[in-house]
Design an enzyme around this catalytic site. Sequence first.
Site, PDB file in Angstrom:
ATOM      1  N   CYS A   1     -19.465  28.545   7.316  1.00  0.00           N
ATOM      2  CA  CYS A   1     -19.468  27.893   8.630  1.00  0.00           C
ATOM      3  C   CYS A   1     -18.055  27.683   9.142  1.00  0.00           C
ATOM      4  CB  CYS A   1     -20.189  26.572   8.526  1.00  0.00           C
ATOM      5  SG  CYS A   1     -21.789  26.758   7.734  1.00  0.00           S
TER       6      CYS A   1
ATOM      7  N   LYS B   1     -21.711  23.165  18.841  1.00  0.00           N
ATOM      8  CA  LYS B   1     -21.771  23.581  17.438  1.00  0.00           C
ATOM      9  C   LYS B   1     -20.434  24.204  17.004  1.00  0.00           C
ATOM     10  CE  LYS B   1     -22.909  25.026  13.434  1.00  0.00           C
ATOM     11  NZ  LYS B   1     -23.189  24.152  12.315  1.00  0.00           N
TER      12      LYS B   1
HETATM   13  N1  SAJ Z   1     -12.194  21.197   2.949  1.00  0.00           N
HETATM   14  C1  SAJ Z   1     -10.851  20.948   2.752  1.00  0.00           C
HETATM   15  N2  SAJ Z   1     -10.348  19.742   3.152  1.00  0.00           N
HETATM   16  C2  SAJ Z   1     -11.133  18.784   3.718  1.00  0.00           C
HETATM   17  C3  SAJ Z   1     -12.497  19.041   3.908  1.00  0.00           C
HETATM   18  C4  SAJ Z   1     -13.011  20.267   3.519  1.00  0.00           C
HETATM   19  O1  SAJ Z   1     -10.090  21.791   2.258  1.00  0.00           O
HETATM   20  O2  SAJ Z   1     -10.601  17.714   4.034  1.00  0.00           O
HETATM   21  C5  SAJ Z   1     -12.759  22.526   2.572  1.00  0.00           C
HETATM   22  C6  SAJ Z   1     -13.863  22.443   1.513  1.00  0.00           C
HETATM   23  O3  SAJ Z   1     -13.318  22.411   0.223  1.00  0.00           O
HETATM   24  C7  SAJ Z   1     -14.610  23.718   1.805  1.00  0.00           C
HETATM   25  C8  SAJ Z   1     -14.490  23.870   3.317  1.00  0.00           C
HETATM   26  O4  SAJ Z   1     -13.398  23.050   3.700  1.00  0.00           O
HETATM   27  O5  SAJ Z   1     -13.992  24.842   1.208  1.00  0.00           O
HETATM   28  C9  SAJ Z   1     -15.704  23.478   4.115  1.00  0.00           C
HETATM   29  O6  SAJ Z   1     -16.381  22.387   3.522  1.00  0.00           O
HETATM   30  P1  SAJ Z   1     -16.993  21.175   4.364  1.00  0.00           P
HETATM   31  O7  SAJ Z   1     -17.595  20.257   3.399  1.00  0.00           O
HETATM   32  O8  SAJ Z   1     -15.982  20.619   5.281  1.00  0.00           O
HETATM   33  O9  SAJ Z   1     -18.075  21.841   5.304  1.00  0.00           O
HETATM   34  P2  SAJ Z   1     -19.276  22.893   5.094  1.00  0.00           P
HETATM   35  O10 SAJ Z   1     -18.774  24.256   5.458  1.00  0.00           O
HETATM   36  O11 SAJ Z   1     -19.931  22.763   3.782  1.00  0.00           O
HETATM   37  O12 SAJ Z   1     -20.282  22.402   6.215  1.00  0.00           O
HETATM   38  C10 SAJ Z   1     -19.835  22.359   7.575  1.00  0.00           C
HETATM   39  C11 SAJ Z   1     -20.150  20.972   8.149  1.00  0.00           C
HETATM   40  N3  SAJ Z   1     -19.476  20.829   9.432  1.00  0.00           N
HETATM   41  C12 SAJ Z   1     -18.699  19.758   9.707  1.00  0.00           C
HETATM   42  O13 SAJ Z   1     -18.458  18.888   8.900  1.00  0.00           O
HETATM   43  C13 SAJ Z   1     -18.131  19.680  11.086  1.00  0.00           C
HETATM   44  C14 SAJ Z   1     -21.644  20.821   8.289  1.00  0.00           C
HETATM   45  O14 SAJ Z   1     -21.964  19.595   8.929  1.00  0.00           O
HETATM   46  C15 SAJ Z   1     -22.227  21.995   9.106  1.00  0.00           C
HETATM   47  O15 SAJ Z   1     -23.628  21.900   9.233  1.00  0.00           O
HETATM   48  C16 SAJ Z   1     -21.907  23.268   8.360  1.00  0.00           C
HETATM   49  O16 SAJ Z   1     -20.482  23.388   8.301  1.00  0.00           O
HETATM   50  C17 SAJ Z   1     -22.518  24.434   9.122  1.00  0.00           C
HETATM   51  O17 SAJ Z   1     -23.531  24.960   8.648  1.00  0.00           O
HETATM   52  O18 SAJ Z   1     -22.032  24.777  10.202  1.00  0.00           O
END
Ligand code: SAJ
Length: 426
Positions: free
Chosen positions: A256, A202
């Site tokens: 997360c 995780k």
């Molecule tokens: N972000 C970027 N660039 C990217 C991708 C995301 O700047 O290329 C930013 C987003 O804008 C946001 C942050 O990262 O601020 C996180 O967003 P996200 O969509 O990547 O992820 P979360 O936090 O919404 O959800 C994550 C997911 N983990 C992964 O993709 C490995 C989700 O599957 C998990 O269940 C969740 O964390 C969790 O609960 O742990």
Amino acid sequence: MKKICIIGLGYIGLPTAAIFAKAGFDVLGVDVNERVVNLINKGEAHLEEAGLPELIKEVVLGGKLRASSYIESADVYIIAVPTDFKHNSANLEYVMTATKSILPFIKKNNIVIIESTIPVRTIEDIIAPIFYDNGINPKEDIHLAYCPERVLPGRILIELVENTRIVGGLTPEATIKAANVYRKVVTGKVIETKAITAEMTKLIENTYRDVNIALANELAKISDQLGVDTLEVIKLANQHPRVNLHTPGPGVGGHCIAVDPNFIVEMNPEQSMLIAKAREINSSMPKFVVDHVEKIVDTNNTKIAVLGVAYKGNIDDIRESPAIEVIKLLNRKGYALAIYDPYVRQEQVDFKMESLENAIEDADLLIMLTDHKEFKALDENKLLLKMKKPIIFDTKNCVRIKNPSITYFNYSNLYEMDKVKCAVTL
Ligand code: SAJ
């Protein structure tokens, strides 16, 4: 059918409760927040999530899901309370309290599953001893397992069912028992492993994403210095069959990815240099954004329309949102801000929220910090009519501007900001 008691009715606990209820289980959801309990019992969801209000209504009115402030005896207990990272240390207070709260109800062969994100070894070193200390052998009397959630906010109901789940028990038997619970609702794979492996899996999933986003953000900084179009570079590099660069932005938010890597760094600081550095790079992005705002507009009598407060598009979650940090820094610089987010409610924040109309009225700059779908369809004519200076800084590469009278910046052309400030001033 088994009775399931889910402790913590937040972003994970509530949809999980609803999914099990929909599958026919008798589900009791427990939460310390009375407002949440009352709303759910009326058939209403207290969170914005696609499809959730309809599902909650259906399962509550159908008598399969009840909410309460009190735990009851059940066959399966699922703990989905938040963990966070405070004062450089993982805070497991809620998980420990939730575990202790089920002790009086525990019966032989109960299944106890932790879903909250936890540091490696927590099941063995922290949760199991809570049972031992109370005369319950967690390896013989009950089945204790860890099953991390992996769902993406905005797609929670789909991913809860379709994603592969990793289930790690304290014993091989606990693994099988807990995995079989998920097999009742998950159409994806349910993979069995040990608790410690599931814990590390995780954490490294979210760390992988954090490190990759940091690489994209670092590329944006370097490209800005060199006069390179970051977004085009990413697009081209990703044509390579083994390259998948992420997207730069105003920083990393959410409860997360911005939190979990710290759990690894805390335990092994000397071995986690890359992970720690990635956190540092991503945390530096709000300042990077504000430094660039300063290149476009002076603080004197400048009104900035800020679009987006949530940590990512199409949700209302503001936890660890980089937008909040950008707003704080801009305020500190003395800019007048008018902030709009169609998902975030006034009571969630301690600054004033505006309508879109009020936000853009007489604004000298529009800065976009979240990629909500509503922002993708901004009315260009309205911007030209209402803004004092039609300049957009889109940190999420969210809008496509067609009208050449609007000055548009994203991570493709940051290096051009210096020139435009001179042009605007003249
Ligand atoms: N972000 C970027 N660039 C990217 C991708 C995301 O700047 O290329 C930013 C987003 O804008 C946001 C942050 O990262 O601020 C996180 O967003 P996200 O969509 O990547 O992820 P979360 O936090 O919404 O959800 C994550 C997911 N983990 C992964 O993709 C490995 C989700 O599957 C998990 O269940 C969740 O964390 C969790 O609960 O742990």
